[in-house]
Design a protein around this motif. Structure first.
Motif, PDB file in Angstrom:
ATOM      1  N   LEU A  78       0.905  -1.183  -0.036  1.00  0.00           N
ATOM      2  CA  LEU A  78       0.105   0.215   0.216  1.00  0.00           C
ATOM      3  C   LEU A  78       0.814   1.240   0.135  1.00  0.00           C
ATOM      4  CD1 LEU A  78      -2.916  -0.709   2.417  1.00  0.00           C
ATOM      5  CD2 LEU A  78      -3.065  -0.076  -0.122  1.00  0.00           C
ATOM      6  N   TYR A  79       1.710   1.222   0.771  1.00  0.00           N
ATOM      7  CA  TYR A  79       2.483   2.493   0.963  1.00  0.00           C
ATOM      8  C   TYR A  79       3.769   2.734  -0.231  1.00  0.00           C
ATOM      9  CZ  TYR A  79       4.808   6.646   3.426  1.00  0.00           C
ATOM     10  OH  TYR A  79       5.303   7.635   3.810  1.00  0.00           O
ATOM     11  N   VAL A  80       4.004   1.422  -0.762  1.00  0.00           N
ATOM     12  CA  VAL A  80       4.827   1.446  -2.069  1.00  0.00           C
ATOM     13  C   VAL A  80       4.241   2.191  -3.258  1.00  0.00           C
ATOM     14  CG1 VAL A  80       5.669   0.036  -3.984  1.00  0.00           C
ATOM     15  CG2 VAL A  80       6.178  -0.666  -1.710  1.00  0.00           C
ATOM     16  N   VAL A  81       3.004   2.004  -3.458  1.00  0.00           N
ATOM     17  CA  VAL A  81       2.078   2.602  -4.502  1.00  0.00           C
ATOM     18  C   VAL A  81       1.672   4.142  -3.904  1.00  0.00           C
ATOM     19  CG1 VAL A  81       1.264   0.506  -5.629  1.00  0.00           C
ATOM     20  CG2 VAL A  81      -0.018   1.263  -3.865  1.00  0.00           C
ATOM     21  N   ALA A  82       1.571   4.252  -2.749  1.00  0.00           N
ATOM     22  CA  ALA A  82       1.214   5.572  -2.303  1.00  0.00           C
ATOM     23  C   ALA A  82       2.333   6.542  -2.518  1.00  0.00           C
ATOM     24  CB  ALA A  82       0.731   5.562  -0.612  1.00  0.00           C
ATOM     25  N   ILE A 121      -9.065   4.492   0.796  1.00  0.00           N
ATOM     26  CA  ILE A 121      -8.102   5.553   0.556  1.00  0.00           C
ATOM     27  C   ILE A 121      -7.261   5.177  -0.793  1.00  0.00           C
ATOM     28  CG2 ILE A 121      -5.879   6.474   1.604  1.00  0.00           C
ATOM     29  CD1 ILE A 121      -7.091   6.296   4.187  1.00  0.00           C
ATOM     30  N   ALA A 122      -6.736   3.699  -0.664  1.00  0.00           N
ATOM     31  CA  ALA A 122      -5.931   3.413  -1.746  1.00  0.00           C
ATOM     32  C   ALA A 122      -6.745   3.430  -3.169  1.00  0.00           C
ATOM     33  CB  ALA A 122      -5.412   2.143  -1.580  1.00  0.00           C
ATOM     34  N   ILE A 123      -7.851   3.195  -3.275  1.00  0.00           N
ATOM     35  CA  ILE A 123      -8.864   3.179  -4.482  1.00  0.00           C
ATOM     36  C   ILE A 123      -8.967   4.599  -4.936  1.00  0.00           C
ATOM     37  CG2 ILE A 123     -11.192   2.671  -5.596  1.00  0.00           C
ATOM     38  CD1 ILE A 123     -11.143   0.102  -3.702  1.00  0.00           C
ATOM     39  N   THR A 124      -9.297   5.467  -4.081  1.00  0.00           N
ATOM     40  CA  THR A 124      -9.801   6.913  -4.533  1.00  0.00           C
ATOM     41  C   THR A 124      -8.531   7.419  -4.906  1.00  0.00           C
ATOM     42  OG1 THR A 124      -9.610   7.406  -2.101  1.00  0.00           O
ATOM     43  CG2 THR A 124     -11.990   6.940  -3.208  1.00  0.00           C
ATOM     44  N   TRP A 125      -7.475   7.270  -4.229  1.00  0.00           N
ATOM     45  CA  TRP A 125      -6.210   8.199  -4.405  1.00  0.00           C
ATOM     46  C   TRP A 125      -5.563   7.613  -6.087  1.00  0.00           C
ATOM     47  CZ3 TRP A 125      -3.460   4.905  -0.832  1.00  0.00           C
ATOM     48  CH2 TRP A 125      -2.314   4.276  -1.489  1.00  0.00           C
ATOM     49  N   GLY A 126      -5.937   6.536  -5.951  1.00  0.00           N
ATOM     50  CA  GLY A 126      -5.268   5.486  -7.486  1.00  0.00           C
ATOM     51  C   GLY A 126      -6.222   6.334  -8.534  1.00  0.00           C
ATOM     52  N   ILE A 127      -7.395   6.644  -8.355  1.00  0.00           N
ATOM     53  CA  ILE A 127      -8.152   6.902  -9.579  1.00  0.00           C
ATOM     54  C   ILE A 127      -7.744   8.619  -9.704  1.00  0.00           C
ATOM     55  CG2 ILE A 127     -10.690   8.046 -10.062  1.00  0.00           C
ATOM     56  CD1 ILE A 127     -11.668   5.385  -8.354  1.00  0.00           C
ATOM     57  N   VAL A 128      -7.559   9.250  -8.619  1.00  0.00           N
ATOM     58  CA  VAL A 128      -7.114  10.789  -8.978  1.00  0.00           C
ATOM     59  C   VAL A 128      -5.726  10.658  -9.426  1.00  0.00           C
ATOM     60  CG1 VAL A 128      -6.400  12.802  -7.734  1.00  0.00           C
ATOM     61  CG2 VAL A 128      -8.397  11.713  -6.985  1.00  0.00           C
ATOM     62  N   SER A 129      -4.697   9.861  -8.886  1.00  0.00           N
ATOM     63  CA  SER A 129      -3.235   9.487  -9.563  1.00  0.00           C
ATOM     64  C   SER A 129      -3.380   9.414 -11.217  1.00  0.00           C
ATOM     65  CB  SER A 129      -2.705   8.661  -9.012  1.00  0.00           C
ATOM     66  OG  SER A 129      -1.176   8.827  -9.413  1.00  0.00           O
ATOM     67  N   ALA A 130      -4.327   8.730 -11.454  1.00  0.00           N
ATOM     68  CA  ALA A 130      -4.443   8.127 -12.981  1.00  0.00           C
ATOM     69  C   ALA A 130      -5.027   9.537 -13.866  1.00  0.00           C
ATOM     70  CB  ALA A 130      -5.496   7.134 -13.219  1.00  0.00           C
ATOM     71  N   CYS A 131      -5.724  10.272 -13.177  1.00  0.00           N
ATOM     72  CA  CYS A 131      -6.440  11.635 -13.911  1.00  0.00           C
ATOM     73  C   CYS A 131      -5.376  12.525 -14.370  1.00  0.00           C
ATOM     74  CB  CYS A 131      -7.563  12.113 -13.050  1.00  0.00           C
ATOM     75  SG  CYS A 131      -8.851  11.293 -12.977  1.00  0.00           S
ATOM     76  N   PHE A 132      -4.158  12.406 -13.494  1.00  0.00           N
ATOM     77  CA  PHE A 132      -3.035  13.167 -14.005  1.00  0.00           C
ATOM     78  C   PHE A 132      -2.450  13.157 -15.471  1.00  0.00           C
ATOM     79  CE2 PHE A 132      -2.506  14.008  -9.607  1.00  0.00           C
ATOM     80  CZ  PHE A 132      -1.972  15.254  -9.331  1.00  0.00           C
ATOM     81  N   ALA A 133      -2.764  12.202 -16.092  1.00  0.00           N
ATOM     82  CA  ALA A 133      -2.698  11.708 -17.484  1.00  0.00           C
ATOM     83  C   ALA A 133      -3.500  12.884 -18.292  1.00  0.00           C
ATOM     84  CB  ALA A 133      -3.167  10.266 -18.035  1.00  0.00           C
ATOM     85  N   PHE A 134      -4.377  13.340 -17.956  1.00  0.00           N
ATOM     86  CA  PHE A 134      -5.249  14.302 -18.551  1.00  0.00           C
ATOM     87  C   PHE A 134      -5.166  15.664 -18.328  1.00  0.00           C
ATOM     88  CE2 PHE A 134      -7.373  10.237 -17.819  1.00  0.00           C
ATOM     89  CZ  PHE A 134      -7.249   9.783 -19.171  1.00  0.00           C
ATOM     90  N   VAL A 135      -3.950  16.008 -17.349  1.00  0.00           N
ATOM     91  CA  VAL A 135      -3.643  17.300 -16.828  1.00  0.00           C
ATOM     92  C   VAL A 135      -3.585  18.331 -18.603  1.00  0.00           C
ATOM     93  CG1 VAL A 135      -1.932  18.821 -16.292  1.00  0.00           C
ATOM     94  CG2 VAL A 135      -2.460  17.097 -14.821  1.00  0.00           C
ATOM     95  N   GLN A 136      -4.147  19.533 -18.234  1.00  0.00           N
ATOM     96  CA  GLN A 136      -4.220  20.380 -19.523  1.00  0.00           C
ATOM     97  C   GLN A 136      -3.193  21.647 -19.448  1.00  0.00           C
ATOM     98  OE1 GLN A 136      -5.760  19.774 -22.323  1.00  0.00           O
ATOM     99  NE2 GLN A 136      -5.876  17.699 -21.497  1.00  0.00           N
ATOM    100  N   GLY A 137      -3.006  22.177 -18.013  1.00  0.00           N
ATOM    101  CA  GLY A 137      -2.224  23.140 -17.511  1.00  0.00           C
ATOM    102  C   GLY A 137      -1.934  23.329 -16.144  1.00  0.00           C
ATOM    103  N   GLU A 138      -1.598  24.645 -15.697  1.00  0.00           N
ATOM    104  CA  GLU A 138      -1.153  24.573 -14.366  1.00  0.00           C
ATOM    105  C   GLU A 138      -2.450  24.599 -13.597  1.00  0.00           C
ATOM    106  OE1 GLU A 138       0.573  28.435 -14.210  1.00  0.00           O
ATOM    107  OE2 GLU A 138       2.433  27.957 -15.096  1.00  0.00           O
ATOM    108  N   THR A 139      -3.583  24.887 -13.795  1.00  0.00           N
ATOM    109  CA  THR A 139      -4.895  25.040 -12.900  1.00  0.00           C
ATOM    110  C   THR A 139      -5.139  23.656 -12.577  1.00  0.00           C
ATOM    111  OG1 THR A 139      -5.643  27.210 -13.714  1.00  0.00           O
ATOM    112  CG2 THR A 139      -7.224  25.659 -12.674  1.00  0.00           C
ATOM    113  N   VAL A 196      -5.257   1.397  -7.176  1.00  0.00           N
ATOM    114  CA  VAL A 196      -6.492   0.928  -7.361  1.00  0.00           C
ATOM    115  C   VAL A 196      -6.674  -0.715  -7.214  1.00  0.00           C
ATOM    116  CG1 VAL A 196      -8.615   0.394  -8.447  1.00  0.00           C
ATOM    117  CG2 VAL A 196      -7.549   2.684  -8.959  1.00  0.00           C
ATOM    118  N   LEU A 197      -5.776  -1.335  -7.779  1.00  0.00           N
ATOM    119  CA  LEU A 197      -5.599  -2.660  -7.384  1.00  0.00           C
ATOM    120  C   LEU A 197      -5.060  -3.102  -6.127  1.00  0.00           C
ATOM    121  CD1 LEU A 197      -3.945  -3.972 -10.847  1.00  0.00           C
ATOM    122  CD2 LEU A 197      -6.424  -4.140 -10.230  1.00  0.00           C
ATOM    123  N   ALA A 198      -4.237  -2.417  -5.313  1.00  0.00           N
ATOM    124  CA  ALA A 198      -3.764  -2.442  -4.138  1.00  0.00           C
ATOM    125  C   ALA A 198      -4.717  -2.237  -3.193  1.00  0.00           C
ATOM    126  CB  ALA A 198      -2.392  -1.654  -3.877  1.00  0.00           C
ATOM    127  N   GLY A 199      -5.860  -1.392  -3.274  1.00  0.00           N
ATOM    128  CA  GLY A 199      -6.777  -0.981  -2.599  1.00  0.00           C
ATOM    129  C   GLY A 199      -7.637  -2.064  -2.334  1.00  0.00           C
TER     130      GLY A 199
END
Length: 449
Positions: free
Chosen positions: A35-39, A98-116, A199-202
């Motif tokens: 869990l902490y490895v992926v976190a 905790i692990a599942i929700t942060w994994g989803i947010v982390s994956a969303c960084f692939a769609f970053v469009q700018g500073e905001t 997500v898989l770890a969670g």
């Protein structure tokens, strides 16, 4: 010495309890480490994308520093509430969530469009991950007696070097692979794949974790009783001498004392971690990728051994104080050394200093956490541990901003002055750690002097 102390010492020497601890360690620790490895990977992989985000999305150094640090604002705001909810729902459910929700947010960084969008997602990553680390600290404090707790904390802390040792080459490899796919940037592939790992770890954590010894089917009745008895006796000692309840814990002077120590530690940890790929690239004159990733893994490889063996050796109150003080001094000196080596274009020496700094601050963490868990229990533990971790982790917010600001003020093209600034606070932590000799906890009597 109290009757409870004598009774606990007798229980600690029984083969039944030793068997219970051994079984619990083998069953629970691997999942917690994963869990902490992926976190830690999802928290720090942004360092591999810094240059690419500036080129592809126009994210400036200032915006990157704010985004890297604002993670800890969200983390701090939701840390104590998350910890209190863990006591209500249990570690099994809450740590998995905790692990599942942060994994989803982390994956969303692939769609970053700018500073905001970058800054917003970094904040949300902190919000969703809040409660993981202190939740695990509470979980371990409920499962393992004070005598062996630093060793368990050290095993858990192995997740940091494992994450960076495996994660640095993995991140570099994913970037290289992704750059070869038409229409997709390498950093996008890295964020998405590593987010899905969380997500898989969670999901796995929900099936592997167990809330308490009494719920553990892998323990015999005698082992459950032995482990429950010793933990109950330790809790009794804590309730006699420590704060009771949320407000009392948050007003406790010792809680704030260890918050300052942990803040200084986190400034060093994230001051090194967030910029390690760039520092290695600068030292070696290479572009961030698989080669830099492999070199950046070296400090974490040696950190594994330092963390484990020092955690095992620090099994008395006096040894914990001596080791903690010496390791903080070593952290500061080695951060200074890495900056000096970089300024003088000595790449091999620079990597040696970085390696020693990583070994030092990794080994200090488990020792730091042995103190508050020796006098906090129940909701006081949830609030106190949450407070120490949340405010202490603001060091991760301060570190990149401090480094960037000092470099700008001093016009340091190589970034040397910013690194020097990060090396100051570990010396303050060393003084505070040495000062713990004036603290006395009945629970610490179980360790011997």
């Amino acid at each position: 010495m109290s009757v409870a102390t004598n009774s606990t010492k007798e229980l600690l020497d029984t083969p039944v309890l030793k068997s219970a601890i051994s079984k619990a360690s083998r069953r629970l620790m691997p999942m917690l480490v994963i869990l902490y490895v992926v976190a830690f990977l999802d928290r720090t992989n942004v360092g591999f994308a810094e240059a690419a985000l500036e080129v592809d999305k126009g994210i400036t150094a200032g915006a990157y520093a704010l985004g890297a640090g604002i993670f800890f604002i969200g983390y701090a705001l939701f840390e104590i509430p998350s910890n209190l909810l863990l006591t209500k729902f249990g570690a099994k459910v809450w740590l998995a969530r905790i692990a599942i929700t942060w994994g989803i947010v982390s994956a969303c960084f692939a769609f970053v469009q700018g500073e905001t969008s970058f800054i917003i997602l970094r904040f949300l990553l902190g919000v969703t991950e809040a409660g993981l680390f202190p939740g695990v600290i509470m979980f371990l404090a409920a499962w393992f007696p004070n005598k062996v707790r630093v060793k368990m904390f050290a095993i858990f802390y192995l997740a940091q070097p494992f994450s960076q040792m495996m994660g640095a080459p993995l991140s570099g490899w994913l970037i290289n692979i992704g750059d070869q796919v038409p229409g997709v940037a390498g950093w996008q592939v890295m964020f998405f794949v590593e987010g899905m790992l969380a997500v898989l770890a969670g999901i796995a954590a929900y099936f592997f974790l167990i809330n308490s010894p009494q719920d553990a089917k892998f323990l015999t009745k005698e082992e459950k009783r032995a482990l429950s008895d010793v933990m109950a006796l330790e809790d009794t000692v804590k309730e006699e001498t420590g704060p009771r309840g949320v407000l009392a814990s948050m007003r406790n002077g010792r809680v704030w004392y260890f918050t300052v120590i942990y803040f200084c530690l986190q400034v060093a940890v994230y001051g090194v971690t967030f910029y390690l790929p760039q520092q290695v690239a600068q030292l070696t004159g290479q572009k961030v990728g698989i080669a830099v990733g492999l070199l950046a893994a070296i400090p974490w490889f040696f950190g594994i051994f330092a963390c484990y063996f020092i955690g095992k050796a620090a099994n008395t109150v006096e040894r914990r104080r001596r080791w903690g003080t010496a390791l903080f001094i070593s952290t500061g000196l080695c951060i200074f050394g890495s900056a000096w080596a970089g300024a003088n274009q000595l790449p091999a020496l620079g990597i040696i200093f970085i390696t020693l700094a990583v070994c030092s601050f990794l080994s200090t963490g488990p020792i730091c956490w042995s103190y508050p868990t020796a006098f906090l229990t129940g909701t006081a533990a949830a609030a106190g541990i949450g407070l120490i971790n949340s405010l202490g982790n603001l060091g991760g917010f301060v570190a990149p901003i401090l480094r960037t600001t000092v470099n700008e003020v001093t016009a340091s093209d190589t970034g040397t002055m910013g690194v020097y600034a990060l090396g100051v606070l570990p010396f303050l932590a060393a003084l505070l750690m040495f000062g713990t000799k004036r603290f006395s906890n009945k629970a610490d009597e179980l360790l011997g002097k």
